[in-house]
Motif scaffolding. Structure first.
Motif, short mmCIF file in Angstrom:
data_model
loop_
_atom_site.label_atom_id
_atom_site.label_comp_id
_atom_site.label_asym_id
_atom_site.label_seq_id
_atom_site.Cartn_x
_atom_site.Cartn_y
_atom_site.Cartn_z
N MET A 27 48.25 -37.07 -61.60
CA MET A 27 49.17 -35.94 -61.67
C MET A 27 49.09 -35.25 -63.03
O MET A 27 49.37 -34.08 -63.15
CB MET A 27 50.58 -36.41 -61.37
N ALA A 53 60.02 -50.69 -49.10
CA ALA A 53 59.42 -50.06 -47.93
C ALA A 53 57.93 -50.41 -47.92
O ALA A 53 57.23 -50.16 -48.89
CB ALA A 53 59.61 -48.55 -48.01
N MET A 98 62.26 -48.88 -62.09
CA MET A 98 62.93 -47.64 -62.48
C MET A 98 64.30 -47.94 -63.10
O MET A 98 64.69 -47.34 -64.09
CB MET A 98 63.09 -46.70 -61.28
N VAL A 103 56.56 -38.01 -56.45
CA VAL A 103 55.31 -38.30 -57.15
C VAL A 103 55.27 -39.71 -57.72
O VAL A 103 54.22 -40.20 -58.10
CB VAL A 103 55.04 -37.29 -58.29
N VAL A 104 56.40 -40.37 -57.77
CA VAL A 104 56.40 -41.74 -58.28
C VAL A 104 55.99 -42.73 -57.19
O VAL A 104 55.16 -43.60 -57.41
CB VAL A 104 57.77 -42.12 -58.87
N CYS A 105 56.56 -42.59 -56.00
CA CYS A 105 56.33 -43.64 -55.00
C CYS A 105 55.70 -43.16 -53.71
O CYS A 105 55.32 -43.96 -52.88
CB CYS A 105 57.63 -44.35 -54.68
N SER A 147 50.52 -41.95 -59.23
CA SER A 147 51.47 -42.71 -58.41
C SER A 147 50.82 -44.00 -57.96
O SER A 147 50.02 -44.00 -57.03
CB SER A 147 51.89 -41.87 -57.21
N ILE A 200 58.78 -50.96 -57.43
CA ILE A 200 59.07 -49.71 -58.11
C ILE A 200 60.56 -49.53 -58.43
O ILE A 200 60.93 -49.08 -59.51
CB ILE A 200 58.49 -48.52 -57.30
N LEU A 201 61.41 -49.91 -57.49
CA LEU A 201 62.84 -49.65 -57.68
C LEU A 201 63.46 -50.46 -58.84
O LEU A 201 64.15 -49.88 -59.69
CB LEU A 201 63.57 -49.89 -56.35
N PRO A 205 52.03 -46.65 -56.32
CA PRO A 205 52.24 -47.10 -54.94
C PRO A 205 51.32 -46.39 -53.93
O PRO A 205 51.07 -46.91 -52.86
CB PRO A 205 53.71 -46.76 -54.67
N MET A 206 50.81 -45.23 -54.31
CA MET A 206 49.97 -44.50 -53.36
C MET A 206 48.53 -45.01 -53.33
O MET A 206 47.75 -44.58 -52.49
CB MET A 206 50.01 -43.01 -53.67
N ASP A 250 63.44 -44.55 -51.87
CA ASP A 250 62.50 -45.64 -52.07
C ASP A 250 62.35 -46.09 -53.51
O ASP A 250 62.03 -47.22 -53.79
CB ASP A 250 61.11 -45.27 -51.51
N CYS A 251 62.52 -45.17 -54.46
CA CYS A 251 62.28 -45.59 -55.85
C CYS A 251 63.36 -45.16 -56.82
O CYS A 251 63.31 -45.55 -57.99
CB CYS A 251 60.91 -45.11 -56.34
N GLU A 256 70.72 -40.82 -42.15
CA GLU A 256 71.35 -42.09 -42.54
C GLU A 256 71.95 -42.01 -43.95
O GLU A 256 72.73 -42.84 -44.34
CB GLU A 256 70.36 -43.26 -42.43
N ARG A 263 65.28 -47.02 -67.08
CA ARG A 263 66.42 -46.19 -67.51
C ARG A 263 67.29 -46.93 -68.52
O ARG A 263 67.73 -46.36 -69.50
CB ARG A 263 67.26 -45.79 -66.30
N ARG A 282 59.62 -40.90 -70.61
CA ARG A 282 60.24 -39.70 -70.06
C ARG A 282 61.76 -39.74 -70.18
O ARG A 282 62.41 -38.78 -70.58
CB ARG A 282 59.81 -39.55 -68.59
N SER A 291 66.17 -47.22 -40.65
CA SER A 291 67.19 -46.29 -41.14
C SER A 291 68.47 -47.00 -41.57
O SER A 291 69.30 -46.42 -42.25
CB SER A 291 67.50 -45.25 -40.06
N LYS A 329 68.57 -49.42 -43.65
CA LYS A 329 68.32 -50.19 -44.87
C LYS A 329 69.37 -49.98 -45.96
O LYS A 329 69.80 -50.93 -46.61
CB LYS A 329 66.93 -49.90 -45.42
N THR A 330 69.80 -48.72 -46.15
CA THR A 330 70.74 -48.45 -47.23
C THR A 330 72.09 -49.11 -46.94
O THR A 330 72.69 -49.76 -47.80
CB THR A 330 70.92 -46.93 -47.41
#
Lengths: 381, 54
Positions: free
Chosen positions: A61, A316, A291, B7-9, A42, A287-288, A44-45, B41-42, B21, A295, A19, A368, A370-371
Motif C-alpha cells: 500500500m 475470522a 491493534m 487495508v489492515v485486514c 496487509s 490482528i485484533l 492477513p491478505m 475484524d481488526c 448484525e 493503541r 501511526r 453473524s 460473533k459480536t
C-alpha cells in the motif's frame, strides 16, 4: 536534539504504533528499523491474495519512502538488529549503532521449521512476510500441485486460496482433523468436508518423514511409508516469537518477550507488542489483539499511563468455502462443547460447568452472531 | 453501491449488504457510517479503510 523513539519492525505492529503515536506527537524524532523492505502491506491478505487476483507487489500500500513521509520518520529498510544495549540506551544494527529514548520491539515471529530427512528438506517454503510471499508466488508459476504441511489457520486459508485457482492441494497434519487445537469435532468435520469438496486431499493423522527431489518436483515420504508426489511444498506449522536478542539483552522472556499491560518489558524504556510479545502470559498472533496493544502502547509513548484490555476477540478464518469464525476458549479452561446444526451453518458453543460461555466457533451464516456472542465472554485480560 | 476494503485486514464492507448484525442496515452508504465505527475484524477506524471500485 533528544534521542529518537526507535521501533524495531515495520509490520502491522510497528507501523500501527507509529501511526497512532503520530496522531498525538507529530514532532519527536522517530526511527523505524526494518529487516525487510519496510513496505506497508496487509499481512492477513497474504493467504487470500491469489483468489483476489493480486500479485504480491499489489499488496503493497505504501513503500518505505512514502511511509517515511507519512509518519515523519527515518526508516531504515533492510537493516538487521544485532543487539540491544539497555545500559547505553542503544541498539546495534547492520547499519551501525543508534541511541533511543524509548525502544519498541515489534519483531514478529518466525515460522517453525520442522526437521525432515531427504535432499530437498530445505526447499520447503513458508510464508510469513511479503518477501516470503514474493518467493512463493514466483515459485508457484506454472505449478499445478502444492502440498501444505499443517492444517491450522494459515494452512487451511492457503489450501482454500490455492484450490480456488485450480491448483491441486494436499494437506498433511499430525492431528486427526483440520484446525485441531481450535475446533470441536463436528465443526472440524464441516471444515474438512467443505475444503475436500473444493478439491483438497487430506492426509490427517500423518507426518512427513522425508522430502526428496523427484522428476521436476518433490516426493514426500510419510510416516506410514506412503509416498506423495508434488510440485511445491508449503509449511504452515506455527510461529515462534522472535525473542533471542531481547533475551540476550537481559529482558524477561518466556514464550514471548514478557510485557506488562502497559506493554513494557522488564526495562521500562523498552516496549514490545505483537507476535514477539507475551502480555501477562498471552501470546496472541492475531490482528485484533495487536491493534489493541498498538493503541495502548502508542498512548503510553505519548505520555499516558494506560493498560491494554483484551475483550474476547473472535478470529475470522479466510476460508470462503466455509465462512468461519473462531473464538477459542482460553488455554487451560475446562469447558464442554455443544454443537448445533442450524441449517445455515453450525454453531458450536463451549460452556463452563457453571454455564458461562467460554468460547465458540461459527460457520456459514451463523458467523453473524460473533459480536453478540463475544460480548458474553469474560475479558481475556 | 460501493465496496470498501479494510487495508489492515482485508475485511470488505459492502454498502448493499450493510452489517445488520451491528445495526447498520443494508444499503447504508459509507458516508453515513458513524466516524467512531470500527472494522469488525481488526478494530481499525474508518480512516484506515480504502475504497474498492466495483
Amino acid at each position: 536534539m533528544s534521542d529518537p523513539v526507535i521501533i524495531i519492525g515495520s509490520g502491522v505492529g510497528g507501523y500501527t504504533v507509529a501511526r497512532e503515536w503520530r496522531k498525538r506527537d507529530k514532532e519527536t524524532a522517530l526511527m523505524i528499523i526494518s529487516a525487510d523492505g519496510a513496505e506497508s502491506y496487509s499481512k492477513p491478505m497474504l493467504s487470500n491474495a491469489l483468489d483476489k487476483g493480486k500479485p504480491a507487489d499489489s499488496l503493497v500500500m505504501a513503500d518505505a519512502e512514502k511511509m517515511a513521509d507519512n509518519l515523519n520518520a527515518d526508516i531504515r529498510s533492510r537493516v538487521r538488529l544485532e543487539s540491544i544495549n539497555p545500559a547505553q540506551h542503544s541498539v546495534s544494527t547492520t547499519a551501525g549503532e543508534f541511541t533511543y529514548s524509548k525502544l519498541v520491539l515489534s519483531m514478529g515471529a518466525n515460522p517453525i521449521r520442522l526437521v525432515f530427512k531427504g535432499n530437498a528438506a530445505n526447499e520447503v517454503l513458508s510464508v510469513n512476510n511479503l518477501d516470503d510471499y514474493r518467493l512463493f508466488r514466483d515459485q508457484l508459476q506454472g505449478k499445478k500441485q502444492v502440498t501444505i504441511i499443517g492444517a491450522g489457520l494459515i494452512g487451511c486459508e492457503f489450501a482454500n486460496d490455492l484450490c480456488n485457482n485450480d491448483i491441486k492441494v494436499q494437506v498433511i497434519d499430525l492431528s486427526p482433523q483440520p484446525l485441531g487445537r481450535l475446533l470441536p469435532e463436528k465443526m472440524a468435520d464441516a471444515v474438512k468436508q467443505s475444503l475436500a469438496d473444493l478439491g483438497v486431499c487430506w492426509y490427517l493423522g500423518k507426518s512427513v518423514s522425508e522430502i526428496n527431489t523427484h522428476d521436476s518436483g518433490y516426493r514426500l515420504t510419510l510416516d506410514d511409508g506412503s509416498l506423495l508426489d508434488t510440485e511445491l511444498i508449503l509449511s504452515a506449522v506455527g510461529l515462534q516469537p522472535v525473542t533471542e536478542l531481547a533475551a540476550t539483552a537481559g529482558f524477561d522472556v518466556q514464550r514471548g518477550i514478557v510485557v506488562n499491560r502497559k506493554l513494557q518489558t522488564s526495562d521500562s524504556d523498552v516496549y514490545a507488542l505483537g507476535d514477539c510479545a507475551e502480555v501477562e502470559g498471552l501470546v496472541l498472533p492475531f490482528i485484533l489483539p495487536l491493534m489493541n496493544a498498538a493503541r495502548t502502547l502508542a498512548a503510553n509513548l505519548a505520555g499516558d499511563d494506560v493498560e491494554v484490555s483484551y475483550p474476547a476477540m473472535p478470529v475470522a478464518v479466510k476460508t470462503p468455502a466455509i465462512p468461519l469464525v473462531i473464538c477459542p476458549p482460553s488455554a487451560g479452561s475446562q469447558g464442554i462443547w455443544t454443537e448445533t446444526d442450524m441449517g445455515v451453518g453450525i454453531q458450536s458453543l463451549c460452556h463452563s460447568p457453571s454455564g458461562d460461555l467460554l468460547g465458540f466457533a461459527l460457520s456459514g451464516a451463523t458467523v453473524s452472531k460473533k459480536t453478540e456472542l463475544a460480548k458474553q465472554i469474560a475479558h481475556w485480560l | 453501491m460501493k465496496k470498501w476494503l479494510c487495508v489492515v485486514c482485508g475485511f470488505v464492507y459492502e454498502e448493499a449488504a450493510g452489517l445488520p448484525e451491528e445495526g447498520i442496515a443494508a444499503g447504508t452508504s459509507w458516508d453515513d457510517i458513524p466516524d467512531d465505527w470500527e472494522c469488525p475484524d481488526c478494530g481499525v477506524g474508518k480512516a484506515d479503510f480504502e475504497m474498492v471500485e466495483v
